[in-house]
Design an enzyme around this catalytic site. Structure first.
Site, mmCIF file in Angstrom:
data_model
loop_
_atom_site.group_PDB
_atom_site.id
_atom_site.type_symbol
_atom_site.label_atom_id
_atom_site.label_comp_id
_atom_site.label_asym_id
_atom_site.label_seq_id
_atom_site.Cartn_x
_atom_site.Cartn_y
_atom_site.Cartn_z
ATOM 1 C CG MET A 20 31.087 86.854 104.781
ATOM 2 S SD MET A 20 29.684 86.144 105.636
ATOM 3 C CE MET A 20 28.628 87.594 105.851
ATOM 4 C CB SER A 21 34.833 83.669 100.220
ATOM 5 O OG SER A 21 34.499 84.430 99.078
ATOM 6 C CB SER A 68 26.745 81.828 96.587
ATOM 7 O OG SER A 68 27.624 82.220 97.584
ATOM 8 C CG HIS A 94 21.774 82.916 101.766
ATOM 9 N ND1 HIS A 94 23.115 83.226 101.660
ATOM 10 C CD2 HIS A 94 21.640 81.671 101.238
ATOM 11 C CE1 HIS A 94 23.761 82.207 101.109
ATOM 12 N NE2 HIS A 94 22.882 81.260 100.838
ATOM 13 C CG HIS A 123 32.420 80.562 103.291
ATOM 14 N ND1 HIS A 123 31.682 79.565 102.697
ATOM 15 C CD2 HIS A 123 32.467 81.584 102.397
ATOM 16 C CE1 HIS A 123 31.305 79.966 101.490
ATOM 17 N NE2 HIS A 123 31.768 81.181 101.277
ATOM 18 C CB ALA A 145 27.832 86.120 95.786
ATOM 19 C CG HIS A 162 28.333 77.344 99.469
ATOM 20 N ND1 HIS A 162 29.439 78.115 99.693
ATOM 21 C CD2 HIS A 162 27.294 78.205 99.401
ATOM 22 C CE1 HIS A 162 29.080 79.384 99.776
ATOM 23 N NE2 HIS A 162 27.784 79.462 99.606
ATOM 24 C CE1 TYR A 185 29.406 80.523 106.405
ATOM 25 C CE2 TYR A 185 30.414 82.404 105.299
ATOM 26 C CZ TYR A 185 29.611 81.273 105.261
ATOM 27 O OH TYR A 185 29.026 80.901 104.089
ATOM 28 C CD GLU A 186 31.592 76.300 105.891
ATOM 29 O OE1 GLU A 186 31.660 75.066 106.016
ATOM 30 O OE2 GLU A 186 31.763 76.889 104.814
ATOM 31 C CG ASN A 190 24.068 92.004 99.277
ATOM 32 O OD1 ASN A 190 24.623 90.925 99.115
ATOM 33 N ND2 ASN A 190 24.461 92.870 100.189
HETATM 34 I I1 8IG Z 1 26.430 87.658 98.747
HETATM 35 O O1 8IG Z 1 26.786 92.450 102.109
HETATM 36 C C1 8IG Z 1 27.152 88.743 100.184
HETATM 37 N N1 8IG Z 1 28.140 88.316 100.936
HETATM 38 N N2 8IG Z 1 30.202 90.490 104.453
HETATM 39 N N3 8IG Z 1 28.476 91.494 103.280
HETATM 40 C C2 8IG Z 1 29.312 90.437 103.492
HETATM 41 N N4 8IG Z 1 29.258 89.327 102.765
HETATM 42 C C3 8IG Z 1 28.361 89.291 101.795
HETATM 43 C C4 8IG Z 1 27.470 90.325 101.515
HETATM 44 C C5 8IG Z 1 27.532 91.500 102.299
HETATM 45 N N5 8IG Z 1 26.709 89.952 100.499
#
Ligand code: 8IG
Length: 278
Positions: free
Chosen positions: A217-218, A42, A253, A100, A130, A74, A102-103, A241
């Site tokens: 998360m990737s 992303s 997001h 991902h 990201a 995505h 989490y999907e 972030n």
């Molecule tokens: I963009 O702060 C992004 N992806 N786990 N934590 C997690 N995944 C993220 C974050 C975050 N920011």
């Protein structure tokens, strides 16, 4: 082919399905093989502008084993580029978007793209993402080279007695090449967090204590799967972030999608140059 039977092949025999997908890439692009693969996370789409115009572009769903993508931003698209440089032309396979963990589709679709890329000939896989910044020294919009990782998902893309060595997972050789090109870049340890919920502030404190700088998360399963098939890995995170509790702000997001654009452009130019020195 229906999405269901397409995916059943993947779960039955993931490596054979990656080989089939690679063969289809050769047909669709007219190129026997590709040299390097890049997975754009992303906020990284603008990095591809530095590569010029792709010679081919098609949805991942044209290939066996790829599920339709689900998250906003995505794309689920594959592009083939011929990137010209001092040492000739490099065939680059670029994935816009990824699946991902989490999907909830399991681990196989998460790593199918990189396995397909390695079977298509790619000896180097560049993974971008990201992420949240845990290290208090990081600023939003900063790219960080992944030096090592911590997996917090309790899952692996590998099955069976496949005891792959991960001591140089994020290739020291390639990291040195990238830092030579841009000495301002930092290196950090990336944590793979399953999500989709972000961490709590307490979890971020735990992860920092464990030695983590970045959380996302990737990337981690893809790095392991591609390395297990023999590829060298470069990972680059864009801090979009501050991780939970670092600044007291809430995580959103949309903030994430916007933060990365300028840095991604700069990283695209850097990657374009580095690809020729691999
Ligand atoms: I963009 O702060 C992004 N992806 N786990 N934590 C997690 N995944 C993220 C974050 C975050 N920011």
């Amino acid at each position: 082919m229906s999405d269901k039977s397409n995916m059943e092949d993947l779960y039955q025999d993931p490596i054979a399905t990656a080989e089939k997908a690679a063969a289809k890439i050769a047909v669709l692009t007219g190129k026997k093989s590709h040299d390097v693969a890049l997975v754009m996370g992303s906020g990284w789409i603008s990095a591809t502008e530095a590569f010029g115009k792709p010679s081919h572009e098609f949805p991942v769903t044209d290939l066996p084993g790829f599920p339709a993508p689900t998250v906003e931003g995505h794309g689920g698209v594959i592009r083939s580029y011929e990137i010209q440089g001092a040492n000739g032309t490099i065939n680059a396979l670029v994935f816009l978007g990824r699946t991902h963990l989490y999907e909830g589709k399991g681990i196989e679709p998460v790593v199918h793209g990189v396995r397909t890329a390695v079977k298509a000939g790619c000896k180097v896989v560049v993974l971008t993402n990201a992420c949240g910044g845990i290290n208090r020294g990081y600023k939003v919009g900063q790219p960080v080279i992944i030096r090592d990782h911590i997996s917090m998902t309790a899952t692996s893309p590998l099955i069976g007695a496949n005891f792959v060595d991960l001591t140089d997972l994020y290739s020291k050789r390639i990291r040195e090449l990238v830092k030579k090109e841009d000495p301002s870049l930092s290196e950090g340890v990336y944590v793979h967090w399953r999500g989709p919920a972000y961490e709590t502030p307490a979890e971020i404190n735990m992860l920092r204590t464990m030695g983590a700088d970045l959380v996302g998360m990737s990337t981690v399963p893809e790095a392991i799967a591609a390395h297990a098939l023999g590829a060298e890995i470069l990972g680059i995170s864009l801090v979009t972030n501050a991780a939970a509790g670092v600044t007291g702000e809430k995580l959103s997001h949309t903030e994430v999608m916007e933060a990365g654009k300028a840095a991604a452009g700069r990283m695209g130019e850097l990657l374009g140059k580095v690809l020729h020195k691999l």
